[in-house]
Design a protein around this motif. Structure first.
Motif, PDB file in Angstrom:
ATOM      1  N   ASN A   1      -1.555   6.057   5.675  1.00 19.05           N
ATOM      2  CA  ASN A   1      -1.031   7.017   4.681  1.00 19.05           C
ATOM      3  C   ASN A   1      -1.842   7.049   3.376  1.00 19.05           C
ATOM      4  O   ASN A   1      -1.206   6.325   2.397  1.00 19.05           O
ATOM      5  N   ARG A   2      -2.950   7.360   3.500  1.00 22.75           N
ATOM      6  CA  ARG A   2      -3.712   7.260   2.050  1.00 22.75           C
ATOM      7  C   ARG A   2      -3.678   8.195   1.043  1.00 22.75           C
ATOM      8  O   ARG A   2      -3.904   8.036  -0.096  1.00 22.75           O
ATOM      9  N   ASP A   3      -3.039   9.461   1.422  1.00 21.10           N
ATOM     10  CA  ASP A   3      -2.786  10.400   0.426  1.00 21.10           C
ATOM     11  C   ASP A   3      -4.130  10.784  -0.345  1.00 21.10           C
ATOM     12  O   ASP A   3      -5.257  10.888   0.236  1.00 21.10           O
ATOM     13  N   ASP A   4      -3.955  10.576  -1.725  1.00 23.97           N
ATOM     14  CA  ASP A   4      -5.308  11.018  -2.407  1.00 23.97           C
ATOM     15  C   ASP A   4      -5.871   9.468  -3.103  1.00 23.97           C
ATOM     16  O   ASP A   4      -6.518   9.485  -4.161  1.00 23.97           O
ATOM     17  N   MET A   5      -5.500   8.483  -2.433  1.00 22.37           N
ATOM     18  CA  MET A   5      -5.924   7.101  -2.821  1.00 22.37           C
ATOM     19  C   MET A   5      -7.124   6.866  -1.901  1.00 22.37           C
ATOM     20  O   MET A   5      -7.500   7.313  -0.988  1.00 22.37           O
ATOM     21  N   THR A   6      -8.135   5.860  -2.776  1.00 21.91           N
ATOM     22  CA  THR A   6      -9.496   5.597  -2.310  1.00 21.91           C
ATOM     23  C   THR A   6      -9.955   4.269  -2.649  1.00 21.91           C
ATOM     24  O   THR A   6      -9.237   3.695  -3.867  1.00 21.91           O
ATOM     25  N   ILE A   7     -10.850   3.712  -2.333  1.00 19.84           N
ATOM     26  CA  ILE A   7     -11.442   2.666  -2.812  1.00 19.84           C
ATOM     27  C   ILE A   7     -12.210   2.790  -4.075  1.00 19.84           C
ATOM     28  O   ILE A   7     -13.063   3.750  -3.950  1.00 19.84           O
ATOM     29  N   LEU A   8     -11.666   2.261  -5.245  1.00 22.40           N
ATOM     30  CA  LEU A   8     -12.378   2.628  -6.397  1.00 22.40           C
ATOM     31  C   LEU A   8     -13.369   1.436  -6.981  1.00 22.40           C
ATOM     32  O   LEU A   8     -14.408   1.599  -7.704  1.00 22.40           O
TER      33      LEU A   8
ATOM     34  N   LEU B   1       0.937  -1.232   0.202  1.00 25.37           N
ATOM     35  CA  LEU B   1      -0.027   0.033  -0.046  1.00 25.37           C
ATOM     36  C   LEU B   1       0.840   1.318  -0.038  1.00 25.37           C
ATOM     37  O   LEU B   1       0.505   2.255  -0.707  1.00 25.37           O
ATOM     38  N   ASN B   2       1.881   1.234   0.732  1.00 27.38           N
ATOM     39  CA  ASN B   2       2.902   2.434   0.748  1.00 27.38           C
ATOM     40  C   ASN B   2       3.381   2.565  -0.393  1.00 27.38           C
ATOM     41  O   ASN B   2       3.425   3.820  -0.811  1.00 27.38           O
ATOM     42  N   THR B   3       3.687   1.434  -1.193  1.00 30.31           N
ATOM     43  CA  THR B   3       4.417   1.697  -2.722  1.00 30.31           C
ATOM     44  C   THR B   3       3.240   2.378  -3.642  1.00 30.31           C
ATOM     45  O   THR B   3       3.665   3.220  -4.346  1.00 30.31           O
ATOM     46  N   ALA B   4       2.164   1.694  -3.557  1.00 34.10           N
ATOM     47  CA  ALA B   4       1.077   2.200  -4.321  1.00 34.10           C
ATOM     48  C   ALA B   4       0.746   3.618  -4.157  1.00 34.10           C
ATOM     49  O   ALA B   4       0.635   4.347  -4.952  1.00 34.10           O
ATOM     50  N   VAL B   5       0.690   4.305  -2.991  1.00 36.16           N
ATOM     51  CA  VAL B   5       0.298   5.603  -2.629  1.00 36.16           C
ATOM     52  C   VAL B   5       1.623   6.278  -3.447  1.00 36.16           C
ATOM     53  O   VAL B   5       1.196   7.270  -3.703  1.00 36.16           O
TER      54      VAL B   5
END
Length: 267
Positions: free
Chosen positions: A193-200, A171-175
């Protein structure tokens, strides 16, 4: 007098806890549920559960080698094979949640309105947008590979990034990359550490994620405390364990649903 004091001291010391080594998935650990369950298990059963946190594949290999006493993982086909080969006495379902596809809010591959998970992955591949894979033979990785197979695709190329690491690291890498990634819901909900990531993408029955408990077979490894492993199973599947699993929430959202299956006859 000294002897009497020594006897009094010995009788007031707490009894040594019985230990049990259990291999668990990184997703189970990252969810935070262990922090809720383990103190209660110790208090109510006297069992000090020592976790070895690895992917499902490695957890099963530890069980096969007799390096742990029980396994809690989430890859049904691998679990059933493990039991069939005689490495565990049985398989007992404990709880479930689901997998979700995480990505940047902008959703460059437009997966949010995909009809199913396989189509969502196919859109990511067609767009060539970065996708981070666990790549570690974990239950999540095995689920991802099943989805690619359903999409009739073999992911490869610079857009596909296996990291060979646990769910948190993936998840950290994806963010950091602004990439898509498959995650179990519990780890994502407990991830900071979600930043601008979300469940799509979510909700496809193919994303169902069952966890099961497997006691290591004592006839293969006589040193394992099998009776202790069965006591832990009874607690996890009993009213107290199931209530704690169901009651574990973050921001009002439940991370797991308890669904202990009936106990079958034990060897």
């Amino acid at each position: 007098m000294i002897l009497a004091l020594l006897l009094m001291l010995l009788t007031t010391l707490p009894a040594s806890a019985e230990t049990l080594r259990m291999a668990v998935t990184t997703s189970f650990d990252a969810s935070g549920l262990a922090d809720i369950l383990l103190p209660e298990i110790a208090a109510e059963t006297g069992i000090d559960v020592q976790l070895l946190v690895v992917g499902t594949g490695q957890a099963l290999r530890l069980g096969e080698a007799g390096d742990v006493d029980a396994v809690l993982v989430h890859s049904r086909a691998a679990e059933e094979s493990f039991v069939a080969q005689g490495h565990a006495t049985h398989r007992r379902e404990i709880m479930y949640n689901d997998f979700v596809l995480i990505g940047p809010v902008s959703d460059p591959a437009e997966i949010a309105d995909a009809p199913d998970a396989a189509t969502a992955l196919a859109r990511i591949a067609a767009a060539g947008t970065p996708f981070v894979s666990r790549g570690d033979d974990s239950g999540t990785h095995k689920a991802e590979l099943r989805l690619w197979n359903a999409a009739e695709l073999s992911p490869e190329g610079g857009w596909y990034r296996p990291v060979g690491a646990g769910m948190g690291a993936a998840l950290n890498t994806a963010v950091a990359m602004g990439a898509y990634v498959l995650s179990d819901r519990a780890t994502w909900l407990n991830f900071g550490n979600r930043d601008d990531m979300t469940i799509l993408f979510e909700g496809d029955p193919a994303l169902f994620n069952q966890y099961a408990y497997l006691p290591v077979a004592p006839d293969r490894h006589p040193h394992v405390p099998h009776d202790r492993a069965l006591r832990l199973e009874d607690w996890l599947t009993g009213p107290r364990g199931q209530a704690l699993i169901d009651g574990y929430t973050i921001a009002g959202e439940r991370l797991f649903t308890a669904n202990a299956t009936p106990r079958e006859a034990r060897p």
